[in-house]
Design a protein around this motif. Sequence first.
Motif, PDB file in Angstrom:
ATOM      1  N   LYS A 142     -45.195  16.354   4.489  1.00 16.33           N
ATOM      2  CA  LYS A 142     -44.303  16.558   3.340  1.00 16.33           C
ATOM      3  C   LYS A 142     -42.927  15.957   3.593  1.00 16.33           C
ATOM      4  O   LYS A 142     -42.324  15.356   2.702  1.00 16.33           O
ATOM      5  CB  LYS A 142     -44.190  18.045   3.032  1.00 16.33           C
ATOM      6  CG  LYS A 142     -45.455  18.643   2.444  1.00 16.33           C
ATOM      7  CD  LYS A 142     -45.318  20.131   2.198  1.00 16.33           C
ATOM      8  CE  LYS A 142     -46.599  20.712   1.595  1.00 16.33           C
ATOM      9  NZ  LYS A 142     -46.517  22.186   1.426  1.00 16.33           N
ATOM     10  N   LEU A 143     -42.431  16.108   4.825  1.00 13.05           N
ATOM     11  CA  LEU A 143     -41.124  15.547   5.156  1.00 13.05           C
ATOM     12  C   LEU A 143     -41.143  14.028   5.083  1.00 13.05           C
ATOM     13  O   LEU A 143     -40.237  13.409   4.505  1.00 13.05           O
ATOM     14  CB  LEU A 143     -40.694  16.009   6.552  1.00 13.05           C
ATOM     15  CG  LEU A 143     -40.317  17.483   6.692  1.00 13.05           C
ATOM     16  CD1 LEU A 143     -40.157  17.862   8.154  1.00 13.05           C
ATOM     17  CD2 LEU A 143     -39.038  17.783   5.921  1.00 13.05           C
ATOM     18  N   TYR A 144     -42.175  13.425   5.663  1.00 10.59           N
ATOM     19  CA  TYR A 144     -42.249  11.962   5.645  1.00 10.59           C
ATOM     20  C   TYR A 144     -42.556  11.437   4.247  1.00 10.59           C
ATOM     21  O   TYR A 144     -42.120  10.339   3.879  1.00 10.59           O
ATOM     22  CB  TYR A 144     -43.284  11.477   6.659  1.00 10.59           C
ATOM     23  CG  TYR A 144     -42.781  11.513   8.079  1.00 10.59           C
ATOM     24  CD1 TYR A 144     -41.637  10.831   8.437  1.00 10.59           C
ATOM     25  CD2 TYR A 144     -43.450  12.236   9.070  1.00 10.59           C
ATOM     26  CE1 TYR A 144     -41.155  10.862   9.747  1.00 10.59           C
ATOM     27  CE2 TYR A 144     -42.981  12.276  10.375  1.00 10.59           C
ATOM     28  CZ  TYR A 144     -41.829  11.582  10.705  1.00 10.59           C
ATOM     29  OH  TYR A 144     -41.349  11.617  11.988  1.00 10.59           O
ATOM     30  N   ARG A 145     -43.298  12.199   3.468  1.00  9.17           N
ATOM     31  CA  ARG A 145     -43.538  11.804   2.073  1.00  9.17           C
ATOM     32  C   ARG A 145     -42.223  11.810   1.296  1.00  9.17           C
ATOM     33  O   ARG A 145     -41.945  10.911   0.487  1.00  9.17           O
ATOM     34  CB  ARG A 145     -44.527  12.761   1.416  1.00  9.17           C
ATOM     35  CG  ARG A 145     -45.990  12.545   1.787  1.00  9.17           C
ATOM     36  CD  ARG A 145     -46.636  11.425   0.988  1.00  9.17           C
ATOM     37  NE  ARG A 145     -46.333  11.509  -0.424  1.00  9.17           N
ATOM     38  CZ  ARG A 145     -46.842  12.418  -1.264  1.00  9.17           C
ATOM     39  NH1 ARG A 145     -47.709  13.337  -0.823  1.00  9.17           N
ATOM     40  NH2 ARG A 145     -46.509  12.404  -2.530  1.00  9.17           N
ATOM     41  N   ALA A 146     -41.420  12.853   1.505  1.00  8.94           N
ATOM     42  CA  ALA A 146     -40.114  12.926   0.835  1.00  8.94           C
ATOM     43  C   ALA A 146     -39.235  11.760   1.252  1.00  8.94           C
ATOM     44  O   ALA A 146     -38.516  11.176   0.429  1.00  8.94           O
ATOM     45  CB  ALA A 146     -39.427  14.254   1.152  1.00  8.94           C
ATOM     46  N   ALA A 147     -39.312  11.404   2.534  1.00 12.00           N
ATOM     47  CA  ALA A 147     -38.554  10.243   3.007  1.00 12.00           C
ATOM     48  C   ALA A 147     -39.067   8.964   2.357  1.00 12.00           C
ATOM     49  O   ALA A 147     -38.286   8.062   2.030  1.00 12.00           O
ATOM     50  CB  ALA A 147     -38.647  10.143   4.529  1.00 12.00           C
ATOM     51  N   ALA A 148     -40.379   8.879   2.145  1.00 11.23           N
ATOM     52  CA  ALA A 148     -40.954   7.688   1.510  1.00 11.23           C
ATOM     53  C   ALA A 148     -40.500   7.560   0.063  1.00 11.23           C
ATOM     54  O   ALA A 148     -40.198   6.460  -0.415  1.00 11.23           O
ATOM     55  CB  ALA A 148     -42.482   7.743   1.578  1.00 11.23           C
ATOM     56  N   ILE A 198     -33.124  10.115   2.917  1.00  7.30           N
ATOM     57  CA  ILE A 198     -34.066   9.565   3.903  1.00  7.30           C
ATOM     58  C   ILE A 198     -33.733  10.089   5.292  1.00  7.30           C
ATOM     59  O   ILE A 198     -34.596  10.597   6.014  1.00  7.30           O
ATOM     60  CB  ILE A 198     -34.007   8.029   3.900  1.00  7.30           C
ATOM     61  CG1 ILE A 198     -34.519   7.458   2.576  1.00  7.30           C
ATOM     62  CG2 ILE A 198     -34.840   7.452   5.053  1.00  7.30           C
ATOM     63  CD1 ILE A 198     -34.174   5.992   2.379  1.00  7.30           C
ATOM     64  N   GLU A 199     -32.475   9.947   5.660  1.00  4.18           N
ATOM     65  CA  GLU A 199     -32.062  10.346   7.006  1.00  4.18           C
ATOM     66  C   GLU A 199     -32.242  11.845   7.224  1.00  4.18           C
ATOM     67  O   GLU A 199     -32.608  12.278   8.318  1.00  4.18           O
ATOM     68  CB  GLU A 199     -30.608   9.924   7.230  1.00  4.18           C
ATOM     69  CG  GLU A 199     -30.441   8.402   7.302  1.00  4.18           C
ATOM     70  CD  GLU A 199     -28.993   7.959   7.306  1.00  4.18           C
ATOM     71  OE1 GLU A 199     -28.122   8.818   7.000  1.00  4.18           O
ATOM     72  OE2 GLU A 199     -28.726   6.786   7.595  1.00  4.18           O
ATOM     73  N   LYS A 200     -31.991  12.630   6.179  1.00  6.20           N
ATOM     74  CA  LYS A 200     -32.164  14.084   6.296  1.00  6.20           C
ATOM     75  C   LYS A 200     -33.630  14.444   6.549  1.00  6.20           C
ATOM     76  O   LYS A 200     -33.939  15.245   7.441  1.00  6.20           O
ATOM     77  CB  LYS A 200     -31.668  14.774   5.026  1.00  6.20           C
ATOM     78  CG  LYS A 200     -31.749  16.295   5.086  1.00  6.20           C
ATOM     79  CD  LYS A 200     -31.295  16.932   3.784  1.00  6.20           C
ATOM     80  CE  LYS A 200     -32.393  16.866   2.743  1.00  6.20           C
ATOM     81  NZ  LYS A 200     -32.074  17.660   1.514  1.00  6.20           N
ATOM     82  N   GLN A 201     -34.535  13.847   5.765  1.00  4.44           N
ATOM     83  CA  GLN A 201     -35.956  14.169   5.896  1.00  4.44           C
ATOM     84  C   GLN A 201     -36.511  13.682   7.239  1.00  4.44           C
ATOM     85  O   GLN A 201     -37.286  14.388   7.892  1.00  4.44           O
ATOM     86  CB  GLN A 201     -36.749  13.537   4.748  1.00  4.44           C
ATOM     87  CG  GLN A 201     -36.332  14.005   3.363  1.00  4.44           C
ATOM     88  CD  GLN A 201     -36.583  15.479   3.130  1.00  4.44           C
ATOM     89  OE1 GLN A 201     -37.319  16.121   3.875  1.00  4.44           O
ATOM     90  NE2 GLN A 201     -35.982  16.034   2.094  1.00  4.44           N
ATOM     91  N   LEU A 208     -38.720  18.692  14.201  1.00  3.22           N
ATOM     92  CA  LEU A 208     -39.939  19.491  14.257  1.00  3.22           C
ATOM     93  C   LEU A 208     -40.880  18.966  15.341  1.00  3.22           C
ATOM     94  O   LEU A 208     -41.447  19.742  16.121  1.00  3.22           O
ATOM     95  CB  LEU A 208     -40.640  19.471  12.898  1.00  3.22           C
ATOM     96  CG  LEU A 208     -41.918  20.292  12.756  1.00  3.22           C
ATOM     97  CD1 LEU A 208     -41.641  21.764  13.029  1.00  3.22           C
ATOM     98  CD2 LEU A 208     -42.499  20.119  11.360  1.00  3.22           C
ATOM     99  N   GLU A 209     -41.017  17.651  15.426  1.00  6.38           N
ATOM    100  CA  GLU A 209     -41.889  17.064  16.442  1.00  6.38           C
ATOM    101  C   GLU A 209     -41.331  17.269  17.851  1.00  6.38           C
ATOM    102  O   GLU A 209     -42.091  17.474  18.804  1.00  6.38           O
ATOM    103  CB  GLU A 209     -42.087  15.577  16.162  1.00  6.38           C
ATOM    104  CG  GLU A 209     -42.984  15.294  14.961  1.00  6.38           C
ATOM    105  CD  GLU A 209     -43.281  13.820  14.790  1.00  6.38           C
ATOM    106  OE1 GLU A 209     -44.440  13.416  14.991  1.00  6.38           O
ATOM    107  OE2 GLU A 209     -42.342  13.071  14.461  1.00  6.38           O
TER     108      GLU A 209
END
Length: 361
Positions: free
Chosen positions: A62-68, A193-196, A203-204
């Motif tokens: 979800k985070l990377y999707r939001a960044a996308a 983008i930077e926030k997500q 998290l990782e």
Amino acid sequence: MGTGKRGLIAAAVTVVCAVTVLAAPGTAFADPGPTPPPAATPSPAATAPDKDLEAVRDKLDKLYRAAAVATDEYNAAEEEARRQSAELAELARKIAEGQEELNRLKNRAGAAARAQYRTGGLPDEAKLVLSDDPRQFLDGTGRVLQGQRATKGLIAETNRAQQDLKTYAADASARWKGLEANRKAKEAAQKEIEKQIAAAEKLESELEREERERLERLEREAAQRAQTAWLGSGVLKGAAGEASGQGGKAVEFATAQVGKPYQWGAEGPGAYDCSGLTSQAWASAGLAIPRTSQQQWKQLRHVDVGDMRPGDLIIYFPDASHVGMYVGDGKVVHAPRPGRAITVAGAGSMPILGVVRPDAT
């Protein structure tokens, strides 16, 4: 580390090691021998169930999707800013030319006024009436008519040049406001983008090495299950389309980038985002296509998944936030996300929105 992981650690270390022996007086005991080593405490990674890592994987997605999505917004704003900058440059050129034309017309008007002053200030009509020579009178009549037409033409040209300048100036002002709005949109998208990405990386980073390895394994397994189900549906049954000439060149370019890193907003040559890769691949084949995956979905011709041929673009997710290039044999080349390199993957490993063909006639 989050509360869930601390709970797992606490659950993993509940081991009782003390033994109390009550013996009656005078009872003999055998030598117990060397004390066995204490049981090893399992690592938090070993005790974290896969379902918890699946929750982590879902959150990362979800985070990377939001960044996308934000990356698409950034790219769209950048593309629009480029277009508006080019239009501003063209308007500036027109304004400069218009000002030169206006100056030329003013010089012509000034020359006419000076000539009239040198001849005593009498207009041509007055000199014509005072002429005693009939031939001169007739010749003068023609000159007066020509002069009147020239004067009217000069006035009309001057008015037109002034109006053009006003129009160009108004257009330039509108383009400048649009350019400023797109600059702000780019800044907002960049912050998102930077926030997500920062949240995903944090998290990782909280995962142990073993957990990260298992997380990657779960990602691969999920992708493989999706690909197997997609192929098993028979969606590609009978599909054997060959790449067009341009499509083959685009595939050649895209696959040559395998191993290069993903970088949001990048269009090569050292790194790409997903739509940067597909747009540059088709540019290398001599065809300009929209920069973002969402515009590629909106503007390019849609084709059925079963009619795909290499070079076609597969658009993913309901918001069209990801794109890859079909290379045949049920596979796609794409730039996945931050922290990943350009790779060849199963075309059905992500939810497909549809397929578009850049070189459709």
